[in-house]
Every structure is written in structure tokens, then in C-alpha cells.
Write an enzyme that holds these catalytic residues in place. Structure first.
Site, PDB file in Angstrom:
ATOM      1  CB  THR A 141     -24.148   1.996   2.949  1.00  0.00           C
ATOM      2  OG1 THR A 141     -23.575   3.293   2.723  1.00  0.00           O
ATOM      3  CG2 THR A 141     -25.214   2.119   4.014  1.00  0.00           C
ATOM      4  CB  SER A 143     -18.579  -0.393  -3.013  1.00  0.00           C
ATOM      5  OG  SER A 143     -17.947  -1.644  -2.796  1.00  0.00           O
ATOM      6  N   GLY A 182     -10.646  -7.474 -12.275  1.00  0.00           N
ATOM      7  CA  GLY A 182     -10.564  -8.016 -13.632  1.00  0.00           C
ATOM      8  C   GLY A 182      -9.439  -9.019 -13.786  1.00  0.00           C
ATOM      9  CG  HIS A 437      17.399 -21.707   4.150  1.00  0.00           C
ATOM     10  ND1 HIS A 437      17.389 -21.138   2.898  1.00  0.00           N
ATOM     11  CD2 HIS A 437      17.935 -22.938   4.001  1.00  0.00           C
ATOM     12  CE1 HIS A 437      17.925 -21.999   2.031  1.00  0.00           C
ATOM     13  NE2 HIS A 437      18.253 -23.094   2.690  1.00  0.00           N
TER      14      HIS A 437
END
Length: 460
Positions: A141, A143, A182, A437
């Protein structure tokens, strides 16, 4: 196959990364599945998390590239950010992926049930009065965006859900929380032209990363003009027509147009009947054993409701694991430290395995060896104009147990890092592999060469 329309081998509650992965893998293995989702298939990751934020971050990267074009001889000017256009692009990406996922679920023969499900017995989920019984039940379920006690969301104070639907670029933003979410939003808004300040109660930004990465990340953000306050807790916020006014516990104040609350995500388990069925819970999380079994009946749990890293790819892998476990395949348990972690900001931060401190705690101070390889010696990084480094952590005379990186695009390099850590490779094993490279991937090759005792370029 199902004995009747409402009896299945597996009933999955939640259609996010963990839930739909369980359903798809289980049907591949010949099991019948009912997948119950209250909102949209794909969950937070597809609609309110990973995919939309990364779309915004790509738009931010294009804005920065335009802004810096003249440095590389490309004459370009940034006229501005059209958030309605950015959101249209973002929604287009989500729409195409959503359509593809719906098609996959249908093609696999999964019974998709639209509605709010609740666990009403150890083998039964009820949706709008209809009961779906499973020989096994998988709880997935997910978050929700958390807030702090007493901190109300509304008006100029929003979570990531609100931030993803903004139709303008704010002039200034305070970001409460210096973790992954954040820092990603702070990075986007700075690239879009906003003034940004992050407030983090812990001593550093990205506090879960190796301190060497956190320090370098803070330097990079400072250089970009992103402000931050660390080590002092948030006290309160007021809002009026002029904006938000934030106070810290030391009395310091900050003002901005908006505040983003990014203090982590909580498990979505309240009111779903989990405790009533005897599941062991801890602060809202569902406790399981290493095989993701709850200890009650045939009930399993996956993803963000299980304590640990709240990452879409963790839930996805756990979903596959549980489907195979139910089908009797006895898959190897997932090692949490072997799950790669990426912060998709500018610069990116990517890591897998143990930090230096965790390795020393596990093996002892004298039994750990580390090495940092600076991207300054890497041709592709010079072309891209990115700074950063690769940090390797190994057991002395043993395998590599941690790979930590900072720099533009390093999220794409963590795939090799997680193979090295999960396959317990020695530096010598990787040092003999050829890295193309010029790629940033070479920086990993050079780091392993140096750790194996044969550095070809200077490192620090």
C-alpha cells in the site's frame, strides 16, 4: 486459475511498483492474481514521485545547458520557464508509461480491481462490499508525504504532491528537509530561477550518504547559490499574503513565497485492517522476516510499508521476490545494503553498499581500505564540465563493499557499482575489465585500478 471470480492464488493490495511487479511475475509463473488499486496503477512512483520529478529535473538540466551554452561556444539565451509547458511535457511522459503499464497488466491476465481495499480476514480483501479471497495476500500500500506534528499542509505550505502541480516558478522557496526529495526539488527550482533555502535538522544535507559525499554535495550547492541551514530544528511557520515566515529553534527566521515540506514519507497502513488481523507493526510499518512474510497466515508485505529504504526499485524487486517465493522457487533474500541509491540533483549522488563508517563498524577500523578518484582526471567529465569523485570502500585484502559517487550523470554509473558490491568483486577483478573511452564509466575503472595497486593516473 481462480476457483471462482473472487478466489485467487494471490490478492495484491496496492498497484504501485511493489504491487504490480508481484502481479506481473506471479502471472508469468502461472498464478492467478487480483490487483487492487484505489487510485491509478503505477502508484506514487509513476504519478507523484520518481517519474514526474525526474522529468522536472531534465527540464532543469536543459535550462542550465541553455544558460551555460556560451561557455562552450553555443550562442543561446534562456527566455524563461513556461511551467504549463513543462507540466505538459511531464504529464506526457507519465501518460505514455501509464498506458504501457495498463497494457502489460491486461496482457498478463491480471484482474485489476479499481477501489479502496481493506484487509478483513487473513486471506480476504474487501473493496466496496465485494470480497476477494487469496491463498496468499501481498500488502503493497506504499507511502504518503509526511509532515511534522502541528505543521499543517495548505496554502503556501505544500508537500511534493502540490509542488508537482505548480503552474508558475516561485520567486523563492524554503525546503524543509535536506534528504533526497528536498534536494531534488531545491535543484529544480534553482535551475528554474528561484531563490532556494533548505532547512535540515541533522548536521548535513543527504545525511544518509557517506560524509565525504555530503560535504562535496554541500560545496556544490553553495557554489550554485542554494542556501541551507543544518543542525537546527524547525520550530514553526506562519503564512500571509506576502509569503511564508519560518522560525527555527535557535530563533533564526526565513521568508519566502512558498514552503515545501520534504521530511520523508510515512507508510500508508492506517485504517486498512492490518492490526486487526494480528500483523506486527512498528510506527505504522509492517514487520516481516527476511523472506518478506509477516508471520501471519499467508500474508506478505513489500515496498514502502516494510522498514528500510523507500525506493521504487526496492519495492519492484521485492514484488518479484515474493511472487517467486509464493510459486515455490525459494529465491535468495534481497540484501538491503546492495540496493543502489541515487539523488538526481545537479550534481547527482549515487551509492551502493556500505559507507566507510558502516564498513568500519562491521569489519573493524583496521580492516577497511578506502580510495577516492577525482573526476578531474576523467576526459568525459572534463567535456561535461562536472566536478566530483568516486569513493571505493573495501575490506582489506577482501571484496569491495561500497561504491559512492558524486558528479553529473553518476546515477547512470551505479549499475556497475551494484554489480561489483553484490557479486563481492575484488578490485583486481574489476581492474582487468576494459572501460570504453571517453566515458565517465572510465572513472570507475581508474578507481579500481588504483585500489588494486596499479594507478595509471593521479588520484586523491
Amino acid at each position: 486459475m481462480a476457483d471462482s471470480p473472487s478466489v485467487y492464488d494471490i490478492v495484491v493490495l496496492g498497484g504501485g511498483s511493489g504491487g504490480y511487479a508481484t502481479a506481473l511475475r506471479a502471472t508469468e509463473l502461472g498464478l492467478s492474481v487480483a490487483l487492487i488499486e484505489a487510485e491509478k496503477l503505477g502508484g506514487t512512483c509513476l504519478h507523484n514521485g520518481c517519474i514526474p520529478t525526474k522529468a522536472l529535473l531534465h527540464a532543469a538540466e536543459v535550462a542550465d545547458s541553455t544558460r551555460h551554452g556560451e561557455k562552450i561556444g553555443v550562442k543561446a539565451s534562456l527566455e524563461g520557464i513556461d511551467m504549463v509547458g513543462v507540466n505538459s511535457y511531464k504529464d506526457g511522459v507519465i501518460g505514455r508509461l501509464y498506458k504501457g503499464l495498463q497494457g502489460l497488466v491486461k496482457a498478463h491476465g491480471v484482474t485489476l480491481v479499481q477501489g479502496y481495499g481493506r484487509l478483513v480476514a487473513q486471506d480476504t480483501v474487501e473493496v466496496d462490499g465485494q470480497r476477494y479471497t487469496g491463498r496468499h495476500v501481498v500488502l503493497a500500500t506504499g507511502s504518503y508525504s509526511r509532515s511534522l506534528p502541528g505543521l499543517e499542509i495548505g496554502g503556501r505550505v505544500m508537500t511534493s504532491d502540490g509542488a508537482l502541480t505548480l503552474e508558475h516558478v516561485p520567486s523563492s522557496v524554503i525546503v524543509l528537509g535536506g534528504g533526497v526529495i528536498g534536494c531534488e526539488f531545491a535543484s529544480v527550482w534553482k535551475s528554474f530561477g528561484a531563490e532556494v533555502t533548505i532547512i535540515e535538522a541533522l548536521p548535513s544535507l543527504l545525511p544518509n550518504e557517506d560524509p565525504a559525499l555530503s560535504k562535496a554535495f554541500e560545496r556544490a550547492f553553495r557554489k550554485r547559490g542554494i542556501g541551507f541551514s543544518t543542525g537546527v530544528r524547525f520550530q514553526g511557520v506562519t503564512q500571509d499574503d506576502s509569503g511564508v515566515h519560518v522560525t527555527l529553534e535557535d530563533g533564526k527566521t526565513f521568508d519566502a513565497e512558498l514552503m515545501l515540506v520534504a521530511v520523508g514519507r510515512g507508510p500508508r497502513t492506517e485504517g486498512l485492517g492490518y492490526e486487526d488481523q494480528g500483523l506486527r507493526m512498528d510506527r505504522g510499518f509492517v514487520l516481516t522476516d527476511e523472506r518478506l512474510h509477516t508471520g501471519v497466515g499467508n500474508i506478505y508485505a513489500v515496498g514502502d510499508i516494510v522498514p528500510g529504504l523507500q525506493l521504487a526499485h526496492r519495492g519492484f524487486q521485492q514484488g518479484i521476490f515474493v511472487a517467486e517465493e509464493i510459486a515455490g522457487q525459494r529465491p535468495a533474500p534481497i540484501v538491503e545494503s546492495g540496493i543502489p541509491r541515487v539523488t538526481y540533483s545537479e550534481p547527482e549522488v549515487a551509492s551502493v553498499g556500505l559507507t566507510e563508517a558502516a564498513a568500519k563498524e562491521t569489519f573493524g577500523d583496521d580492516a577497511v581500505q578506502t580510495l577516492e578518484y577525482n573526476l578531474g582526471g576523467n576526459g568525459k567529465s572534463q567535456i561535461l564540465g562536472t566536478a566530483g569523485f568516486v569513493k571505493l570502500v573495501r575490506q582489506k585484502d577482501g571484496p569491495v563493499v561500497g561504491v559512492h559517487m558524486i558528479g553529473a550523470r553518476v546515477g547512470e554509473l551505479i549499475a556497475e557499482g551494484q554489480l561489483v558490491v553484490n557479486w563481492e568483486a575484488y578490485p583486481e577483478d574489476v581492474a582487468s575489465l576494459v572501460h570504453a573511452h571517453p566515458t565517465q564509466n572510465e572513472a570507475l575503472g581508474e578507481a579500481f585500478l588504483a585500489l588494486a595497486g596499479k594507478p595509471l593516473h593521479a588520484h586523491n
